[in-house]
Design a protein around this motif. Structure first.
Motif, PDB file in Angstrom:
ATOM      1  N   LYS B 164       0.855  -1.189   0.000  1.00 15.62           N
ATOM      2  CA  LYS B 164       0.000   0.000   0.000  1.00 15.62           C
ATOM      3  C   LYS B 164       0.890   1.238   0.000  1.00 15.62           C
ATOM      4  N   GLU B 165       0.441   2.258  -0.704  1.00 19.33           N
ATOM      5  CA  GLU B 165       1.256   3.458  -0.876  1.00 19.33           C
ATOM      6  C   GLU B 165       1.503   4.196   0.445  1.00 19.33           C
ATOM      7  N   SER B 166       0.729   3.877   1.498  1.00 19.53           N
ATOM      8  CA  SER B 166       0.928   4.543   2.783  1.00 19.53           C
ATOM      9  C   SER B 166       2.299   4.237   3.381  1.00 19.53           C
ATOM     10  N   ALA B 167       2.967   3.185   2.862  1.00 21.89           N
ATOM     11  CA  ALA B 167       4.313   2.855   3.352  1.00 21.89           C
ATOM     12  C   ALA B 167       5.322   3.940   3.006  1.00 21.89           C
ATOM     13  N   VAL B 168       4.893   4.924   2.226  1.00 21.72           N
ATOM     14  CA  VAL B 168       5.774   6.048   1.904  1.00 21.72           C
ATOM     15  C   VAL B 168       6.174   6.809   3.182  1.00 21.72           C
ATOM     16  N   ALA B 169       5.451   6.557   4.264  1.00 17.72           N
ATOM     17  CA  ALA B 169       5.805   7.152   5.562  1.00 17.72           C
ATOM     18  C   ALA B 169       7.224   6.798   5.989  1.00 17.72           C
ATOM     19  N   LEU B 170       7.793   5.771   5.358  1.00 24.54           N
ATOM     20  CA  LEU B 170       9.181   5.378   5.648  1.00 24.54           C
ATOM     21  C   LEU B 170      10.150   6.548   5.539  1.00 24.54           C
ATOM     22  N   ILE B 171       9.818   7.505   4.653  1.00 23.38           N
ATOM     23  CA  ILE B 171      10.680   8.684   4.456  1.00 23.38           C
ATOM     24  C   ILE B 171      11.009   9.328   5.799  1.00 23.38           C
ATOM     25  N   ALA B 172      10.026   9.379   6.688  1.00 22.14           N
ATOM     26  CA  ALA B 172      10.250  10.016   7.992  1.00 22.14           C
ATOM     27  C   ALA B 172      10.483   9.003   9.120  1.00 22.14           C
ATOM     28  N   LEU B 173      10.147   7.727   8.882  1.00 16.48           N
ATOM     29  CA  LEU B 173      10.352   6.742   9.948  1.00 16.48           C
ATOM     30  C   LEU B 173      11.835   6.416  10.127  1.00 16.48           C
ATOM     31  N   VAL B 174      12.588   6.474   9.022  1.00 18.33           N
ATOM     32  CA  VAL B 174      14.025   6.159   9.120  1.00 18.33           C
ATOM     33  C   VAL B 174      14.737   7.129  10.071  1.00 18.33           C
ATOM     34  N   PRO B 175      14.598   8.471   9.877  1.00 18.81           N
ATOM     35  CA  PRO B 175      15.268   9.372  10.829  1.00 18.81           C
ATOM     36  C   PRO B 175      14.760   9.227  12.265  1.00 18.81           C
ATOM     37  N   ILE B 176      13.497   8.812  12.433  1.00 13.61           N
ATOM     38  CA  ILE B 176      12.985   8.631  13.799  1.00 13.61           C
ATOM     39  C   ILE B 176      13.711   7.485  14.490  1.00 13.61           C
ATOM     40  N   VAL B 177      13.795   6.339  13.801  1.00 13.90           N
ATOM     41  CA  VAL B 177      14.446   5.176  14.420  1.00 13.90           C
ATOM     42  C   VAL B 177      15.949   5.413  14.570  1.00 13.90           C
ATOM     43  N   TRP B 262       7.296  13.366  22.752  1.00  6.86           N
ATOM     44  CA  TRP B 262       8.562  13.949  22.285  1.00  6.86           C
ATOM     45  C   TRP B 262       9.420  14.432  23.450  1.00  6.86           C
ATOM     46  N   THR B 263       8.789  14.899  24.527  1.00  7.62           N
ATOM     47  CA  THR B 263       9.567  15.431  25.659  1.00  7.62           C
ATOM     48  C   THR B 263      10.446  14.359  26.311  1.00  7.62           C
ATOM     49  N   TYR B 264      10.171  13.099  25.995  1.00  7.38           N
ATOM     50  CA  TYR B 264      10.980  12.010  26.550  1.00  7.38           C
ATOM     51  C   TYR B 264      12.180  11.647  25.662  1.00  7.38           C
ATOM     52  N   HIS B 265      12.461  12.469  24.637  1.00  7.16           N
ATOM     53  CA  HIS B 265      13.458  12.023  23.664  1.00  7.16           C
ATOM     54  C   HIS B 265      14.854  11.867  24.245  1.00  7.16           C
ATOM     55  N   ARG B 266      15.136  12.500  25.379  1.00  8.19           N
ATOM     56  CA  ARG B 266      16.456  12.323  25.998  1.00  8.19           C
ATOM     57  C   ARG B 266      16.433  11.230  27.074  1.00  8.19           C
ATOM     58  N   THR B 267      15.368  11.216  27.882  1.00 16.76           N
ATOM     59  CA  THR B 267      15.332  10.289  29.012  1.00 16.76           C
ATOM     60  C   THR B 267      14.805   8.912  28.633  1.00 16.76           C
ATOM     61  N   ARG B 268      13.766   8.865  27.795  1.00 16.29           N
ATOM     62  CA  ARG B 268      13.207   7.586  27.345  1.00 16.29           C
ATOM     63  C   ARG B 268      12.956   7.650  25.831  1.00 16.29           C
ATOM     64  N   PRO B 269      14.022   7.499  25.052  1.00 15.21           N
ATOM     65  CA  PRO B 269      13.906   7.740  23.600  1.00 15.21           C
ATOM     66  C   PRO B 269      12.879   6.854  22.911  1.00 15.21           C
ATOM     67  N   MET B 270      12.634   5.651  23.429  1.00 19.59           N
ATOM     68  CA  MET B 270      11.678   4.775  22.734  1.00 19.59           C
ATOM     69  C   MET B 270      10.261   5.337  22.796  1.00 19.59           C
ATOM     70  N   ILE B 271       9.930   6.048  23.892  1.00 15.29           N
ATOM     71  CA  ILE B 271       8.607   6.670  23.977  1.00 15.29           C
ATOM     72  C   ILE B 271       8.500   7.788  22.935  1.00 15.29           C
ATOM     73  N   ALA B 272       9.567   8.570  22.816  1.00  9.98           N
ATOM     74  CA  ALA B 272       9.569   9.633  21.794  1.00  9.98           C
ATOM     75  C   ALA B 272       9.478   9.040  20.392  1.00  9.98           C
ATOM     76  N   MET B 273      10.238   7.973  20.159  1.00  9.54           N
ATOM     77  CA  MET B 273      10.182   7.298  18.850  1.00  9.54           C
ATOM     78  C   MET B 273       8.758   6.856  18.538  1.00  9.54           C
ATOM     79  N   GLY B 274       8.123   6.258  19.534  1.00 12.93           N
ATOM     80  CA  GLY B 274       6.758   5.747  19.332  1.00 12.93           C
ATOM     81  C   GLY B 274       5.782   6.863  19.009  1.00 12.93           C
ATOM     82  N   ALA B 275       5.850   7.955  19.771  1.00 12.66           N
ATOM     83  CA  ALA B 275       4.933   9.081  19.545  1.00 12.66           C
ATOM     84  C   ALA B 275       5.142   9.678  18.159  1.00 12.66           C
TER      85      ALA B 275
END
Lengths: 80, 323
Positions: B164-177, B262-275
């Motif tokens: 499905k074309e919605s997988a184009v979201a990968l463009i921004a998922l790569v920098p997040i992970v 996002w405010t957890y990006h330093r202390t708990r990065p996985m929560i920020a990644m998820g959000a």
């Protein structure tokens, strides 16, 4: 760690119990749209699709009732 | 975790999955599945020449020709759902090496009740392929960028994009992970331009962008709330009945929740990644205009890995990404 593991197991078990019911909703048109009318009674599309489901299993009176409800919602009238 | 604990969790998750999805064994072709099945759309030879959703349509066509029963279609969908869930667990393992986090994330992806609509609704197979491609692509490149991992990532992206074309979201998922936070605004801007271009070329661009985006964001908030609370799950929820004030409140709540993550990006990065993952997958839906269809629950499937990452971040707070 054991407490966390137990917590994860409890949450997943809860998901499974609720999800089991949800999967059964998806087994037939009638169960699917009946659920939709329960969650959102004022959704005319759900009532129309429930009417189609009733018609599909030969329950024409129930189908007519659902169409009447949908029509009443669309027109902003009180339900019969 | 000990080997015994891993075995116990594996047995429990498998048993719960069998219980949860047992109803699919006797399920028929329901809702729009019935339409395309009766119309034989999946066997249309002209349709199969296009790349648009090719992997999904080829799998339907192959099944229609060789294993046409509803049960066989459901078994394949459930296997794809199992693969997607295992990939989410692997992604968490790749970024955190947390066994607890991996079990929580994989279990949530597999068993959350909102997933029923993607796993059992056969038209939801597009979402399954897209999610498998997205998660596999970011997981395989999460730790190392070598020739092998890059090729594997491109192959995975191909599976997702042809699902499905919605997988184009990968463009921004790569920098997040990769936790390249400074790249994110640029990645989101590129994503929006690409998605709006795709939508406009197919006459799916909304006539009133602001009104549509508001409505879709409100719907996304409702679906997210259903995923968290497990209450109110249904097919084709009519979100247009929400008042303008309720829509605005929903958007404020959604934005606040993502900001809080996002405010957890330093202390708990996985929560920020998820959000941020959830925000990224929702973003394209704000541009794609589908009359009468406001973000149905199966379209949240691609966002669920984000919720799974948040769950992993909650159960294993001391774990930080490995690199």
């Amino acid at each position: 760690m054991s407490k966390t593991l137990i917590g994860i197991a409890v949450v997943l078990t809860w998901y499974s119990v609720v999800g089991h019911r949800r999967v059964i909703d998806w087994t037939s048109e009638l169960s699917l749209w009946t659920r939709a009318t329960v969650v959102q009674p004022d959704n005319p599309r759900a009532h129309i699709n429930r009417a189609k489901a009733f018609y599909g299993v030969g329950l024409e009176d129930d189908a007519i009732r659902e169409v009447t409800i949908a029509d009443a919602i669309e027109r902003g009238r009180e339900r019969p | 975790m000990t080997r015994w604990q891993h075995g116990l969790m594996a047995a429990l998750v498998l048993m719960l999955a069998l219980w949860e999805f047992a109803g699919a064994w006797n399920a028929g072709f329901v809702h729009q599945d019935n339409n395309w099945h009766q119309a034989g759309v999946s066997l249309d030879p002209t349709g199969l020449t296009h790349w648009d959703r090719a992997s999904t349509r080829w799998s339907w066509a192959w099944q229609a020709a060789h294993t046409p029963s509803a049960r066989a279609f459901h078994v394949v969908n459930l296997l794809l759902h199992l693969i997607a869930s295992a990939l989410v667990a692997w992604l968490v393992w790749q970024v955190s090496a947390s066994p607890l986090g991996a079990w929580a994330a994989g279990g949530l992806m597999l068993l959350n009740p909102i997933q029923a609509q993607s796993a059992v609704y056969l038209s939801g197979r597009t979402e399954l392929f897209a999610a498998i491609g997205m998660v596999a692509a970011v997981a395989v490149t999460a730790r190392r960028w070598t020739v092998v991992t890059i090729i594997a990532g491109i192959v995975a992206a191909g599976v997702g994009l042809t699902g499905k074309e919605s997988a184009v979201a990968l463009i921004a998922l790569v920098p997040i992970v990769q936790r390249r936070w400074s790249w994110l605004w640029a990645a989101w801007a590129v994503l929006l331009v690409v998605v709006y271009g795709m939508a406009a070329s197919r006459v799916y661009a909304p006539p009133n962008v602001a009104a549509w985006a508001l409505l879709q964001a409100a719907t996304a908030w409702r679906v997210l709330a259903v995923a968290v609370t497990t209450v109110g799950s249904t097919v084709d929820y009519d979100v247009t009945q929400l008042s303008f004030a309720a829509q605005v409140l929903s958007v404020v709540s959604l934005t606040a929740a993502i900001w809080q993550g996002w405010t957890y990006h330093r202390t708990r990065p996985m929560i920020a990644m998820g959000a941020l993952w959830i925000a990224t997958v929702i973003l394209p839906r704000l541009c794609v205009f589908t009359p009468g269809s406001n973000f149905p629950e199966h379209q949240f499937y691609g966002a669920m890995p984000g919720l799974s990452l948040i769950a992993a971040g909650i159960v294993s707070p001391k774990q930080v990404p490995l690199w």
